[in-house]
Design a protein around this motif. Structure first.
Motif, PDB file in Angstrom:
ATOM      1  N   CYS A 109       1.176  -2.592  -4.476  1.00 21.61           N
ATOM      2  CA  CYS A 109       1.054  -3.893  -5.129  1.00 21.61           C
ATOM      3  C   CYS A 109      -0.173  -3.845  -6.034  1.00 21.61           C
ATOM      4  CB  CYS A 109       0.900  -5.010  -4.098  1.00 21.61           C
ATOM      5  SG  CYS A 109       0.589  -6.617  -4.850  1.00 21.61           S
ATOM      6  N   SER A 133       8.424  -2.278  -0.856  1.00 21.68           N
ATOM      7  CA  SER A 133       7.534  -1.514  -1.726  1.00 21.68           C
ATOM      8  C   SER A 133       6.214  -1.260  -1.003  1.00 21.68           C
ATOM      9  CB  SER A 133       7.298  -2.250  -3.042  1.00 21.68           C
ATOM     10  OG  SER A 133       6.621  -3.462  -2.803  1.00 21.68           O
ATOM     11  N   TYR A 148       4.411  -7.819  -1.442  1.00 23.12           N
ATOM     12  CA  TYR A 148       5.289  -6.656  -1.567  1.00 23.12           C
ATOM     13  C   TYR A 148       6.730  -7.121  -1.570  1.00 23.12           C
ATOM     14  CZ  TYR A 148       0.954  -4.506  -0.054  1.00 23.12           C
ATOM     15  OH  TYR A 148      -0.355  -4.135   0.050  1.00 23.12           O
TER      16      TYR A 148
END
Length: 159
Positions: A80, A77, A59
């Motif tokens: 993935c 984030s 990430y």
């Protein structure tokens, strides 16, 4: 014989942080730029991504350490997507690829990014930050997450 009891409850205080979930379709670097511009911070991409699930999922993570207020900001984030190549078996001539999706916090699969601020703000400061994030037209929605109810909070330990 005397019994000695060690109490570690006070030694390991829970780290206080604010977690904001963001829904948007921007690339991570564009979102970091917009947050820097609108919040007056300086998020920068870390040299190494977060690596979970035995190397299958990584990430992107951006970080800024505010030395004046002793606050660390992280943009990470939540999604993935990796392609897994399956070798050809005796029934097939070709290798097949399969896209597998991993989530940093699986209980929030619809969230694209998290903004983790390693300091517990007052309600008014948190609301101020949320209003600035929501004022960006690229952000669909953003909201605070109650970190006490998270099931996978160990994924939010970045150091």
């Amino acid at each position: 014989m005397a019994v000695h009891k060690l109490n570690f409850d006070d030694a390991f205080d829970e780290v206080l942080y604010t977690l904001i979930a963001m829904h948007c379709s921007l690339e991570d670097y564009r979102l970091a730029y917009l947050l820097n511009k609108n919040l007056g911070i300086s998020l920068k991409r870390k040299s190494e991504d977060l690596d979970y699930s035995s190397g299958l999922a990584s990430y992107s993570i951006f970080e800024w350490e505010d030395s004046k207020q002793l606050i660390t900001w992280n943009l990470v984030s939540n999604i993935c997507k990796t392609q897994i190549i399956q070798k050809a078996d005796y029934q097939s001539l070709f290798n097949t690829t399969q896209t597998k999706t991993f989530y940093l916090l699986p209980e929030y699969k619809a969230v694209n990014y998290f903004l983790k601020i390693d300091s517990e703000f007052s309600f008014s400061k948190e609301k101020f930050i949320l209003n600035h994030i929501l004022s960006m037209p690229q952000i669909v929605t953003a909201y605070s997450i109650n970190t006490n109810q998270l099931q996978s909070k160990e994924n939010l330990i970045f150091s």
